[in-house]
Design a protein around this motif. Structure first.
Motif, short mmCIF file in Angstrom:
data_model
loop_
_atom_site.label_atom_id
_atom_site.label_comp_id
_atom_site.label_asym_id
_atom_site.label_seq_id
_atom_site.Cartn_x
_atom_site.Cartn_y
_atom_site.Cartn_z
N LEU A 114 0.82 -1.21 0.00
CA LEU A 114 0.00 0.00 0.00
C LEU A 114 0.85 1.26 0.00
CD1 LEU A 114 -2.85 -0.94 2.54
CD2 LEU A 114 -2.75 -1.33 0.08
N GLN A 507 13.37 7.47 16.83
CA GLN A 507 12.17 7.19 17.63
C GLN A 507 10.91 7.17 16.78
OE1 GLN A 507 11.73 8.40 21.56
NE2 GLN A 507 13.69 9.46 21.54
N GLU B 33 6.98 7.75 23.72
CA GLU B 33 7.70 8.84 23.06
C GLU B 33 7.39 10.15 23.76
OE1 GLU B 33 5.23 7.27 20.05
OE2 GLU B 33 6.01 6.05 21.67
N LYS B 35 6.69 12.95 22.69
CA LYS B 35 5.54 13.67 22.15
C LYS B 35 4.22 13.25 22.79
CE LYS B 35 6.36 16.00 18.08
NZ LYS B 35 7.46 15.56 17.22
N ARG B 199 1.38 -1.78 13.43
CA ARG B 199 0.81 -1.04 12.30
C ARG B 199 1.01 -1.79 11.00
NH1 ARG B 199 0.79 4.76 14.16
NH2 ARG B 199 2.19 4.41 15.88
N GLU B 200 2.24 -2.30 10.80
CA GLU B 200 2.52 -3.04 9.58
C GLU B 200 1.64 -4.27 9.49
OE1 GLU B 200 5.07 -1.78 11.46
OE2 GLU B 200 5.46 -0.16 10.01
N ARG B 203 -1.56 -3.14 8.18
CA ARG B 203 -1.37 -2.82 6.77
C ARG B 203 -1.33 -4.08 5.91
NH1 ARG B 203 4.46 -1.66 5.81
NH2 ARG B 203 4.35 -3.92 5.68
N ASP B 204 -0.64 -5.11 6.42
CA ASP B 204 -0.56 -6.35 5.66
C ASP B 204 -1.92 -7.02 5.52
OD1 ASP B 204 2.08 -5.93 5.22
OD2 ASP B 204 2.80 -7.26 6.81
N ALA B 206 -4.74 -5.28 5.46
CA ALA B 206 -5.43 -4.43 4.49
C ALA B 206 -4.97 -4.71 3.07
CB ALA B 206 -5.20 -2.96 4.83
N ALA B 207 -3.66 -5.00 2.91
CA ALA B 207 -3.12 -5.23 1.58
C ALA B 207 -3.40 -6.64 1.07
CB ALA B 207 -1.62 -4.98 1.58
N ASP B 227 -2.94 9.77 11.22
CA ASP B 227 -2.40 10.00 9.90
C ASP B 227 -3.37 9.53 8.80
OD1 ASP B 227 -0.92 9.98 7.61
OD2 ASP B 227 0.87 9.10 8.54
N ASP B 229 -2.88 8.89 5.80
CA ASP B 229 -2.27 7.83 4.99
C ASP B 229 -2.57 6.45 5.53
OD1 ASP B 229 -1.16 9.63 3.35
OD2 ASP B 229 0.94 9.23 3.86
N LYS B 230 -2.73 6.40 6.86
CA LYS B 230 -2.86 5.08 7.47
C LYS B 230 -4.30 4.71 7.75
CE LYS B 230 1.78 5.28 9.04
NZ LYS B 230 2.68 5.98 9.92
N TRP B 233 -5.70 1.59 6.25
CA TRP B 233 -5.26 0.33 6.88
C TRP B 233 -6.28 -0.09 7.93
CZ3 TRP B 233 0.64 1.42 8.13
CH2 TRP B 233 1.26 1.90 6.96
#
Lengths: 546, 337
Positions: A114, A507, B33, B35, B199-200, B203-204, B206-207, B227, B229-230, B233
């Motif tokens: 994707l 990170q 993180e 953030k 996340r991957e 995504r996998d 979804a793909a 995001d 973009d994601k 997914w």
């Protein structure tokens, strides 16, 4: 002969510098003495076989890629003329501006299911079919591809210097005798370039071993990654130290190869006005082929990552939303600038001490000062922890003893530990540059100044330093950029509230949203472009008096 | 700030370098993180006037505290997994958290019996299932080894702490022998070598690389709400809260320890108690989509949309005792190879 005060100070400082550079290795060796029987059973059974296999495969694979691309493009561009050659001259070294870990993050993003490539392919065919065409970036071949692509310039630069200047007479003789281009390359140019190729390859191998960001992210469990996980996930500093020693043994072999290569190529620097080889003009499809062959690595190793980072930064509006990046950039520049200054000063002292008073001590100091580059950043950081914390703890004990408030961890807390790590790791650069610079200043100058009664410091200030300026400038540029990019040591040694550009990118990447760190990544690359071009030009100019 | 480094570096051997230990401060080491922690930290400072210094990393913080030793500036370590809490105890960098507030608000199941750590929020390890290809809406962890899923499951490394927690829970539930058999079954059902992160994994799915993915509850919500973009997914998948046969869903903890040599212990305790408070629980749940650990705090709507969480009653401390066994099993069955 009596020694003047500046001389004694220089010798003392040079020896002290050598001691500091050697400290991490000594401390690693001491740490490794602790028995870790249970851990080693586990490491031997599950970790080491895999790590050795992966490390060997990665080194060999990256070596082949870097050699193929580096030597191939260097030969094409040195002995041929074709359209676009002028552009390629400055494009080909530029992948050096991309740290290995950045290349890994970018290529994973591009080739993930994707992702951009998949979606583009899917406009031509159904998605499930397109997915089968995607190369797996998170794999050993992926790592070889990515790391090889950004490290080939080491081979390119050293091979180019060789091809360009050294084989003109031989090549022409071969031509007269009726040898074709290919035969000349195979029988003359390549064997002559072998030492230069060995030097370039050794540097590629050292960088590959130093890498942790790319390998870890791409799922390649190399020795470096194993050191990291052994210390941080298994909680064994001793085990990590033992693995590190093992790694250092490999590094020593690589250095020996590099030294050997350099010894053989020592005449490279002797001629002052080398004759350049006449270049063969390539027309039509041959020219197009040569252009493609040279353009492809430069595009994949440099343009693609750069454009991707640019694209993500703009599309996500990171310039306005990403506010912490400027603070991180400030930290990065501050740490790198201080480290560069200290490294330059120490490099100067080490070389001067040796020039003023060549003795076993100053020679040894010089040699040891150059070994830091061979220490993978991670091993260096692990080794530094003990001496640095020893100083910190002593300071606290001292403070308590005199009744003052214990200052806490001064060295780690102030960032001094990071700076020391940078200095040790990159000190080889200024010592190398300055030594080379001094070699172009005839010893007669020193003697004349002395005969005229000038103190050593005066002749240093008035005569030598001005003559050394190009070498000093070169050292500053290279060290500064290396510091900007450094990841493993910074990761382990940075103080509270401090992120550098590299650690913040790391990170983002570790939580799977590298794109959000695109601006930080772009800043690192942008800062490195100028220096890499400068370096390439430096490597390009026929070596002669400054 | 910058001056401080310049100074510290120049005076490498000098005395009296600045240290973040003045009163009115607390030093937080975190696996989350910087953030994501920032909103919490800001709210805490605003309320108490205590400044929070943060260092975040993805691994090795308990080791760092241990290496820093008696002069370590660390006060509180915030982890996002029971494994790291357990690591901190093993590294002997903790001291008991003695607090009536904590004892009252955090259920005993989510606290260390010896007080070495306490949970502050929960995440569940669940299934991201393909909307198109998976008809089932309920599934058990045991069922993941069923051959009907052959070649259909995606998961990250079996040695990752999140999977280690789940596998350790399985060992606790069924014993090592059964767990080994189950792991072999799950491995046989994998669509690809374990890799990437949660996340991957989504995504996998979804793909179309696999039908079921194993992931934490909050990643899905982050993809859905973060995001753009994601978002696709998450949209291609649905979240199923699996359960143990006859039990509940495996939950993991985001938790804290009080550092053994905490120089600002009083402030550290304030921070820990504050994290268990309603405001923090709400921020935590809304910025990172976790389940609040104290009763009475509203669950974020995205997370609530998964259905009612029926957390397995097994004490987290008990799961921690089987971590090493789970890790060894992963190596033994070659789960990651």
């Amino acid at each position: 002969m009596t020694r003047t005060v500046p001389e004694i100070i220089a010798i003392f400082l040079a020896a002290l510098t050598a001691l500091v550079v050697a400290a991490p290795v000594i401390s690693i060796a001491v740490l490794a003495l602790q028995p870790e029987a249970e851990l080693w059973q586990h490491l031997l059974a599950y970790v080491l076989p895999q790590a050795l296999r992966d490390t060997a495969a990665l080194l060999i694979g990256v070596g082949i890629v870097a050699l193929g691309i580096g030597a191939g493009t260097a030969w094409l561009i040195s002995s041929h003329d074709f359209p676009g050659r002028a552009l390629l001259l400055w494009l080909l070294p530029l992948p050096l501006a991309i740290p290995t870990y950045l290349a890994a993050y970018v290529y994973v993003d591009l080739f993930e299911p994707l992702g951009l490539v998949h979606r583009t392919l899917a406009t031509l065919m159904p998605m499930p079919d397109a997915i089968k065409l995607l190369p797996a970036m998170r794999s050993l071949p992926g790592a070889i591809f990515v790391i090889g692509l950004v490290l080939y310039p080491y081979v390119y630069l050293s091979a180019r210097a060789m091809f360009q200047h050294r084989s003109a007479d031989f090549a022409e003789a071969a031509k007269v005798l009726g040898a074709g281009r290919w035969t000349t390359f195979r029988r003359i140019s390549l064997p002559m370039a072998r030492p230069a190729l060995a030097v370039g390859l050794a540097l590629v191998a050292l960088e590959t071993l130093n890498d942790i960001g790319a390998s870890e992210y791409l799922g390649v469990r190399t020795l470096t990654v194993s050191v990291f996980t052994t210390w941080l996930n298994r909680g064994s500093l001793a085990g990590a130290a033992q693995l590190s020693l093992f790694m250092l043994a490999i590094v020593t072999v690589l250095i020996a190869i590099e030294r050997f290569g350099r010894r053989e190529s020592s005449y490279e620097f002797s001629a002052e006005n080398p004759r350049l080889m006449a270049r063969t003009q390539l027309h039509g499809w041959r020219g197009a082929l040569a252009l493609t062959a040279c353009l492809l690595p430069a595009l994949l190793g440099f343009a693609v990552p750069l454009l991707y980072l640019l694209h993500q930064s703009i599309r996500r509006g990171l310039l306005t939303t990403e506010t912490t990046v400027w603070r991180d950039a400030g930290h990065t520049i501050m740490l790198a600038a201080i480290a560069t200054g200290v490294a330059l000063l120490l490099g100067l002292i080490v070389v001067i001490a040796q020039r003023w008073r060549a003795s076993r001590l100053t020679d040894a100091s010089f040699a040891i000062a150059q070994t830091g580059y061979a220490l993978p950043g991670l091993v260096l950081a692990l080794g530094l922890l003990t001496p640095v914390l020893f100083i910190d703890n002593s300071l606290n004990a001292l403070a308590r003893w005199i009744g003052a408030t214990p200052p806490g961890l001064v060295m780690v807390g102030s960032g001094a530990a990071v700076v020391i790590a940078y200095v040790i790791r990159f000190l080889a650069v200024p010592t190398g540059f300055i030594k080379a610079g001094f070699e172009r200043i005839p010893v007669d100058y020193d003697d004349s100044a002395r005969a005229a009664g000038a103190p050593v410091m005066t002749s240093l200030r008035v005569i030598q330093l001005p003559l050394l300026r190009p070498a000093l400038l070169g050292a500053v540029i290279v060290v500064f950029v290396d510091c900007l990019k450094e990841l493993p040591a910074t990761l382990l040694l940075r103080p509270l509230n401090v992120e550098t550009l590299a650690t913040s990118i790391y990170q983002y990447a570790s939580r799977g949203s590298f794109e959000e760190g695109a601006l930080a990544a772009l800043l690192i690359v942008a800062a490195s472009i100028g220096p890499v071009m400068w370096l390439a030009r430096f490597a390009d100019v026929p070596k002669g008096p400054v | 700030m910058i001056k401080r480094y310049a100074l510290g570096t120049a005076l490498v051997l000098a005395i009296g370098a600045p240290a973040a230990q003045a009163s009115g401060e607390v030093n937080l080491y975190t696996y989350r993180e910087g953030k994501l922690v920032a909103p919490l930290v800001e709210a805490f400072t605003k309320e108490t006037g205590i400044k929070v210094n943060v260092i975040s990393a993805s691994s090795g913080l308990e080791q760092r505290i241990k290496t820093e030793g008696a002069n370590s500036p660390a006060d509180v370590l915030l982890t996002v997994d029971l494994g790291r809490l357990d690591d901190a105890v093993k590294a002997e960098v903790t001291q008991p958290i003695k607090s009536e507030v904590i004892d009252k608000t955090i259920p005993a199941q989510y606290r260390d019996p010896d007080g070495n750590w306490t949970g502050i929020s929960m995440r569940a390890r669940v299934i991201y299932a393909s909307k198109d290809r998976v008809k089932q809406d309920a599934i058990t962890y045991e069922e993941l080894a069923d051959p009907k899923w052959k070649g259909k499951i995606c998961i990250r490394s079996g040695q990752h702490i999140y999977n280690n927690g789940l596998f350790a829970a399985y060992v606790t539930k069924h014993g090592e022998a059964k767990a080994e058999e189950w792991l072999r079954g799950v491995k046989a059902n994998l669509a690809q070598k374990p890799s990437g992160g949660d996340r991957e994994t989504a995504r996998d799915v979804a793909a179309g690389k696999c039908d079921l993915g194993i992931g934490n509850t909050y990643y899905w919500a982050l993809m859905m709400n973060g995001d753009p973009d994601k978002k696709p997914w998450a949209e291609a998948t649905k979240v199923i809260l699996p359960t143990f046969a006859g039990g509940g869903t495996h939950v993991n903890l985001s938790g804290v320890i009080l550092a053994k040599n905490a120089p600002n212990k009083a402030n550290a305790m304030k921070l820990i108690e504050w994290l268990a408070g309603e405001q923090a629980q709400k921020i935590y749940s809304d910025t990172n989509y976790e389940y609040p650990i104290r009763a009475g705090v509203a669950i974020n709507p995205t997370i609530a949309g998964y259905g009612k969480l029926n957390a397995d009653p097994m004490p987290i401390a008990k799961i921690a005792t089987n971590r090493k066994a789970a890790s060894t099993l992963v190596d033994k069955v070659g789960f990651d190879n």
